[in-house]
Design an enzyme around this catalytic site. Structure first.
Site, mmCIF file in Angstrom:
data_model
loop_
_atom_site.group_PDB
_atom_site.id
_atom_site.type_symbol
_atom_site.label_atom_id
_atom_site.label_comp_id
_atom_site.label_asym_id
_atom_site.label_seq_id
_atom_site.Cartn_x
_atom_site.Cartn_y
_atom_site.Cartn_z
ATOM 1 N N TRP A 1 1.747 2.072 -3.336
ATOM 2 C CA TRP A 1 0.792 2.873 -4.112
ATOM 3 C C TRP A 1 1.087 4.370 -3.947
ATOM 4 O O TRP A 1 0.888 5.170 -4.854
ATOM 5 C CB TRP A 1 -0.652 2.573 -3.678
ATOM 6 C CG TRP A 1 -1.223 1.385 -4.396
ATOM 7 C CD1 TRP A 1 -1.315 0.118 -3.913
ATOM 8 C CD2 TRP A 1 -1.773 1.357 -5.731
ATOM 9 N NE1 TRP A 1 -1.893 -0.699 -4.863
ATOM 10 C CE2 TRP A 1 -2.185 0.031 -5.981
ATOM 11 C CE3 TRP A 1 -1.964 2.310 -6.732
ATOM 12 C CZ2 TRP A 1 -2.774 -0.353 -7.197
ATOM 13 C CZ3 TRP A 1 -2.546 1.921 -7.937
ATOM 14 C CH2 TRP A 1 -2.945 0.608 -8.160
ATOM 15 N N TRP B 1 -19.250 15.135 -19.150
ATOM 16 C CA TRP B 1 -19.592 15.369 -17.738
ATOM 17 C C TRP B 1 -20.825 16.268 -17.676
ATOM 18 O O TRP B 1 -21.048 17.088 -18.563
ATOM 19 C CB TRP B 1 -18.437 16.077 -17.011
ATOM 20 C CG TRP B 1 -17.147 15.323 -17.005
ATOM 21 C CD1 TRP B 1 -16.016 15.641 -17.695
ATOM 22 C CD2 TRP B 1 -16.851 14.113 -16.296
ATOM 23 N NE1 TRP B 1 -15.026 14.724 -17.458
ATOM 24 C CE2 TRP B 1 -15.506 13.770 -16.601
ATOM 25 C CE3 TRP B 1 -17.571 13.292 -15.433
ATOM 26 C CZ2 TRP B 1 -14.888 12.643 -16.069
ATOM 27 C CZ3 TRP B 1 -16.944 12.169 -14.907
ATOM 28 C CH2 TRP B 1 -15.624 11.855 -15.223
ATOM 29 N N TRP C 1 -14.496 14.395 -12.165
ATOM 30 C CA TRP C 1 -13.648 13.939 -11.052
ATOM 31 C C TRP C 1 -12.888 15.086 -10.389
ATOM 32 O O TRP C 1 -12.541 15.019 -9.217
ATOM 33 C CB TRP C 1 -12.665 12.845 -11.517
ATOM 34 C CG TRP C 1 -11.699 13.268 -12.593
ATOM 35 C CD1 TRP C 1 -11.879 13.176 -13.933
ATOM 36 C CD2 TRP C 1 -10.400 13.871 -12.411
ATOM 37 N NE1 TRP C 1 -10.783 13.667 -14.604
ATOM 38 C CE2 TRP C 1 -9.861 14.100 -13.697
ATOM 39 C CE3 TRP C 1 -9.642 14.229 -11.297
ATOM 40 C CZ2 TRP C 1 -8.604 14.681 -13.894
ATOM 41 C CZ3 TRP C 1 -8.386 14.805 -11.487
ATOM 42 C CH2 TRP C 1 -7.884 15.027 -12.764
ATOM 43 N N ASN D 1 -10.255 4.031 2.995
ATOM 44 C CA ASN D 1 -9.934 3.867 1.567
ATOM 45 C C ASN D 1 -11.056 3.205 0.767
ATOM 46 O O ASN D 1 -11.404 3.656 -0.328
ATOM 47 C CB ASN D 1 -8.649 3.057 1.422
ATOM 48 C CG ASN D 1 -8.284 2.872 -0.034
ATOM 49 O OD1 ASN D 1 -8.094 3.840 -0.766
ATOM 50 N ND2 ASN D 1 -8.221 1.623 -0.488
ATOM 51 N N TRP E 1 -8.192 9.726 -7.835
ATOM 52 C CA TRP E 1 -9.418 10.184 -8.519
ATOM 53 C C TRP E 1 -9.395 9.760 -9.978
ATOM 54 O O TRP E 1 -10.392 9.311 -10.525
ATOM 55 C CB TRP E 1 -9.601 11.698 -8.376
ATOM 56 C CG TRP E 1 -10.350 12.018 -7.106
ATOM 57 C CD1 TRP E 1 -9.809 12.367 -5.909
ATOM 58 C CD2 TRP E 1 -11.773 11.943 -6.905
ATOM 59 N NE1 TRP E 1 -10.799 12.519 -4.974
ATOM 60 C CE2 TRP E 1 -12.013 12.273 -5.560
ATOM 61 C CE3 TRP E 1 -12.854 11.629 -7.724
ATOM 62 C CZ2 TRP E 1 -13.310 12.305 -5.011
ATOM 63 C CZ3 TRP E 1 -14.139 11.659 -7.185
ATOM 64 C CH2 TRP E 1 -14.357 11.988 -5.850
ATOM 65 N N GLU F 1 0.844 -1.213 0.000
ATOM 66 C CA GLU F 1 0.000 0.000 0.000
ATOM 67 C C GLU F 1 0.867 1.247 0.000
ATOM 68 O O GLU F 1 0.571 2.241 -0.656
ATOM 69 C CB GLU F 1 -0.948 0.014 1.207
ATOM 70 C CG GLU F 1 -2.031 -1.020 1.143
ATOM 71 C CD GLU F 1 -2.802 -1.010 -0.176
ATOM 72 O OE1 GLU F 1 -3.296 0.060 -0.571
ATOM 73 O OE2 GLU F 1 -2.896 -2.082 -0.818
HETATM 74 C C1 LIG Z 1 -10.600 9.023 -4.416
HETATM 75 C C2 LIG Z 1 -9.408 8.785 -3.507
HETATM 76 C C3 LIG Z 1 -8.663 9.855 -3.042
HETATM 77 C C4 LIG Z 1 -7.550 9.634 -2.228
HETATM 78 N N1 LIG Z 1 -6.834 10.718 -1.762
HETATM 79 C C5 LIG Z 1 -5.745 10.513 -0.997
HETATM 80 C C6 LIG Z 1 -4.987 11.617 -0.512
HETATM 81 O O1 LIG Z 1 -5.267 12.776 -0.788
HETATM 82 N N2 LIG Z 1 -3.918 11.360 0.294
HETATM 83 C C7 LIG Z 1 -3.551 10.070 0.620
HETATM 84 O O2 LIG Z 1 -2.576 9.892 1.361
HETATM 85 N N3 LIG Z 1 -4.227 9.009 0.148
HETATM 86 C C8 LIG Z 1 -5.317 9.185 -0.637
HETATM 87 N N4 LIG Z 1 -6.025 8.111 -1.091
HETATM 88 C C9 LIG Z 1 -5.496 6.749 -0.841
HETATM 89 C C10 LIG Z 1 -5.990 6.043 0.434
HETATM 90 O O3 LIG Z 1 -7.384 6.113 0.524
HETATM 91 C C11 LIG Z 1 -5.376 6.610 1.719
HETATM 92 O O4 LIG Z 1 -3.985 6.692 1.581
HETATM 93 C C12 LIG Z 1 -5.691 5.699 2.913
HETATM 94 O O5 LIG Z 1 -7.080 5.595 3.088
HETATM 95 C C13 LIG Z 1 -5.051 6.272 4.151
HETATM 96 O O6 LIG Z 1 -5.407 5.533 5.269
HETATM 97 P P1 LIG Z 1 -4.311 4.716 6.080
HETATM 98 O O7 LIG Z 1 -3.145 5.589 6.384
HETATM 99 O O8 LIG Z 1 -4.999 4.083 7.235
HETATM 100 O O9 LIG Z 1 -3.898 3.621 5.014
HETATM 101 P P2 LIG Z 1 -3.155 2.204 5.153
HETATM 102 O O10 LIG Z 1 -4.027 1.191 4.538
HETATM 103 O O11 LIG Z 1 -2.689 1.962 6.526
HETATM 104 O O12 LIG Z 1 -1.912 2.371 4.157
HETATM 105 C C14 LIG Z 1 -0.623 2.832 4.587
HETATM 106 C C15 LIG Z 1 -0.200 4.013 3.742
HETATM 107 O O13 LIG Z 1 -0.082 3.637 2.383
HETATM 108 C C16 LIG Z 1 -0.485 4.725 1.538
HETATM 109 N N5 LIG Z 1 -1.627 4.300 0.739
HETATM 110 C C17 LIG Z 1 -2.563 3.356 1.039
HETATM 111 N N6 LIG Z 1 -3.428 3.214 0.019
HETATM 112 C C18 LIG Z 1 -3.061 4.081 -0.938
HETATM 113 C C19 LIG Z 1 -3.553 4.404 -2.240
HETATM 114 N N7 LIG Z 1 -4.595 3.770 -2.777
HETATM 115 N N8 LIG Z 1 -2.920 5.356 -2.941
HETATM 116 C C20 LIG Z 1 -1.835 6.003 -2.452
HETATM 117 N N9 LIG Z 1 -1.314 5.734 -1.237
HETATM 118 C C21 LIG Z 1 -1.909 4.787 -0.490
HETATM 119 C C22 LIG Z 1 -0.875 5.869 2.448
HETATM 120 O O14 LIG Z 1 0.241 6.730 2.572
HETATM 121 C C23 LIG Z 1 -1.187 5.161 3.753
HETATM 122 O O15 LIG Z 1 -1.018 5.983 4.878
HETATM 123 C C24 LIG Z 1 -7.164 8.300 -1.893
HETATM 124 C C25 LIG Z 1 -7.932 7.233 -2.374
HETATM 125 C C26 LIG Z 1 -9.043 7.463 -3.165
HETATM 126 C C27 LIG Z 1 -9.833 6.285 -3.673
#
Ligand SMILES: Cc1cc2nc3c(=O)[nH]c(=O)nc-3n(C[C@H](O)[C@H](O)[C@H](O)COP(=O)(O)OP(=O)(O)OC[C@H]3O[C@@H](n4cnc5c(N)ncnc54)[C@H](O)[C@@H]3O)c2cc1C
Length: 484
Positions: free
Chosen positions: A278, A306, A360, A342, A383, A275
């Protein structure tokens, strides 16, 4: 020895901060943060709150190490020039940033440094794998995550974390603004207490959050990370990472240590690090396609039909009043806490772009303003992924069904009833589709649809048909000039 200015931006930490550690070895250090609001995209409201609290915490930590933080506001280059003049610094150290606005600042500093005989040195630290070092066999950037991550893992060897236990101060501290003078907090109505209830910004909390996740959350991470009502849930490290209160290397090392101590954690640990991958992938995309926050990576989407003009539907989505419980719970969680799970981010985003056919960029902008972790790379990349116009994107026909998603990932309704309490008395069977409940059931649950909770904003079947038609009207093309 002349002092070194250390510029902080999205690395608000003292631990594993290579720029700070290198400066401390050379002599006196002047840690500096410049708020330059003319550089790039202005921060959203929730991020401003986080930044205020994060700077407060960083300021305390730096003072304890011996060198207080100097705060300035204005043009980055002008402020740096003034500080060089005031302190006699001959070096400026900073973390290399992959956000185009930070890169613009770095370029301006570099140009000036060459002319003025001031050494400008950039250090790694924002991501695990610098975007310029990960290339396909055809020497191109990656646009598909899995091969990107495989290539990263081949290079995954990180040196030990760096630290500094003391910072030699300068004889005379330069003038600093008070933190309040940066005006990062809301000036009229203070809506931030609910954010403060949910999160504590700062490096100490970032490390504690990581420890708690490794002790309690990691064991069930892979299985439960998609269940927004589950506790312990995901790590909630995103805003700490966004502001660099913890380095991704620290997370990497500590997770590896946890897996080495307990091999049963290997699968969950690897998934968790994936993750984090990502996040690196998002920065990889932003670095190679700086227009990511504004323009679709797939050019065909420039002609996407749109819906046009100001929209009452957008407002209902923002307020969590769509009549679809899992969507509304997510949007209210975002408003109340500055964060959203997420899985629910994917559901609400899909709902906006597919069921409501709203651009979006409207959703991205709302998230930018309201998320404490609003990130220039991850927000835009995610997005675009949901909308189908980004790299490795969800295909256009993948339309999340909010009812099925709710029933699958929030089966007992823990999440929905936390944020949409007006549904709390509904039997579980109807929690994700209150419109299907017979009148007697609604009455027993003290619920009048259209009064206590909205009727669905769209007929899903019709909306789905409309979305498929719209998405079919443009030809899916490969992302701009790249292959994976
Ligand atoms: C529409 C949309 C918008 C988003 N906007 C953001 C945003 O502005 N900032 C942001 O940090 N994340 C964003 N995310 C990704 C993700 O939702 C969050 O990083 C995650 O929910 C953070 O929670 P966590 O720290 O508990 O994640 P965990 O599941 O604990 O993951 C650990 C770390 O991995 C990274 N990570 C996890 N999933 C993703 C992902 N899909 N993409 C990129 N990094 C990821 C984050 O840095 C996160 O803190 C977005 C996802 C979607 C679908």
């Amino acid at each position: 020895m002349s002092p070194t200015l250390v510029l902080f931006h999205s690395n608000l930490r003292v631990g594993d901060n290579p720029a700070l550690a290198a400066a401390a070895e050379l002599g006196p250090v002047v840690p500096v943060f410049v708020l330059d609001e003319n550089f790039g995209r202005p921060l959203g409201g929730a991020s401003r709150w986080w930044l205020h609290r994060s700077l407060q915490s960083l300021g305390n930590d730096l003072r304890d190490l011996g060198a207080p933080l100097t705060l300035r506001q204005g043009d980055l280059l002008d402020e740096v020039k003034a500080l060089v003049h005031e302190t006699g610094a001959t070096r400026i150290f900073l973390q290399h940033g992959y956000d185009p606005s930070i890169q613009k600042g770095e370029a301006a500093l570099h140009k000036w440094g060459v002319k003025s005989d001031v050494e400008i040195k950039r250090f790694a630290g924002q991501v695990l794998f610098p975007p310029e070092t990960i290339r396909t066999q055809q020497d191109k950037p990656y646009t598909v995550f899995s091969p990107f991550w495989r290539a990263c893992l081949k290079q995954a060897s990180f040196g030990p974390l760096v630290r500094c236990d003391t910072l030699p101060p300068v004889a005379e501290q330069p003038l600093s603004l008070d933190l309040e003078e940066l005006h990062l907090l809301p000036s009229h109505f203070d809506w931030t207490p609910s954010l403060a209830e949910a999160f504590t910004p700062g490096e100490a909390q970032a490390l504690e959050t990581l420890d708690a996740h490794l002790d309690e959350g990691l064991r069930s991470y892979k299985e439960m990370r998609d269940h927004p009502g589950h506790s312990p849930g995901t790590s909630k490290l995103s805003a700490h990472l966004r502001f660099g209160e913890i380095s991704p290397r620290t997370i990497w090392h500590r997770t590896q240590e946890a897996m080495a101590r307990d091999p049963d954690l290997s699968c969950d640990g690897e998934w968790f690090l994936r993750e984090l991958g990502w996040r690196d992938f998002s920065y990889h995309l932003l670095h190679h396609f700086p227009s990511l926050p504004n323009a679709p990576l797939r050019p065909a989407f420039e002609n996407f039909p749109w819906s046009q003009g100001p929209s009452a539907e957008l407002t209902r989505w923002q307020k969590g009043l769509t009549g679809f419980p899992i969507v509304d719970a997510g949007m209210r969680q975002l408003w109340q806490t500055g964060w959203m799970h997420n899985r629910v981010r994917m559901i609400v985003a899909s709902f906006l772009v597919k069921e409501l056919l709203i651009h979006w960029r409207e959703g991205e902008a709302w998230f930018w303003d309201t998320l404490v972790d609003a990130d220039p790379a991850s927000n835009a990349a995610s997005w675009q992924w949901v909308a189908g116009c980004g790299a490795d994107a969800a295909p256009y026909f993948r339309i999340f069904n909010p009812v099925l998603q709710g029933e699958k990932f929030d089966a007992d309704g823990t999440y929905v009833t936390r944020f949409v309490p007006e549904l709390a008395k509904l039997p579980k069977k109807f929690l994700h589709k209150p419109w299907d409940a017979p009148a007697t059931v609604l009455e027993e649950a003290d619920l009048t649809l259209g009064q206590d909770y909205p009727h669905p904003i769209v007929d899903r079947k019709q909306a789905r048909g409309r979305a498929l038609e719209a998405f079919q009207s443009i030809k899916a093309e490969k992302p701009r000039g790249i292959s994976a």
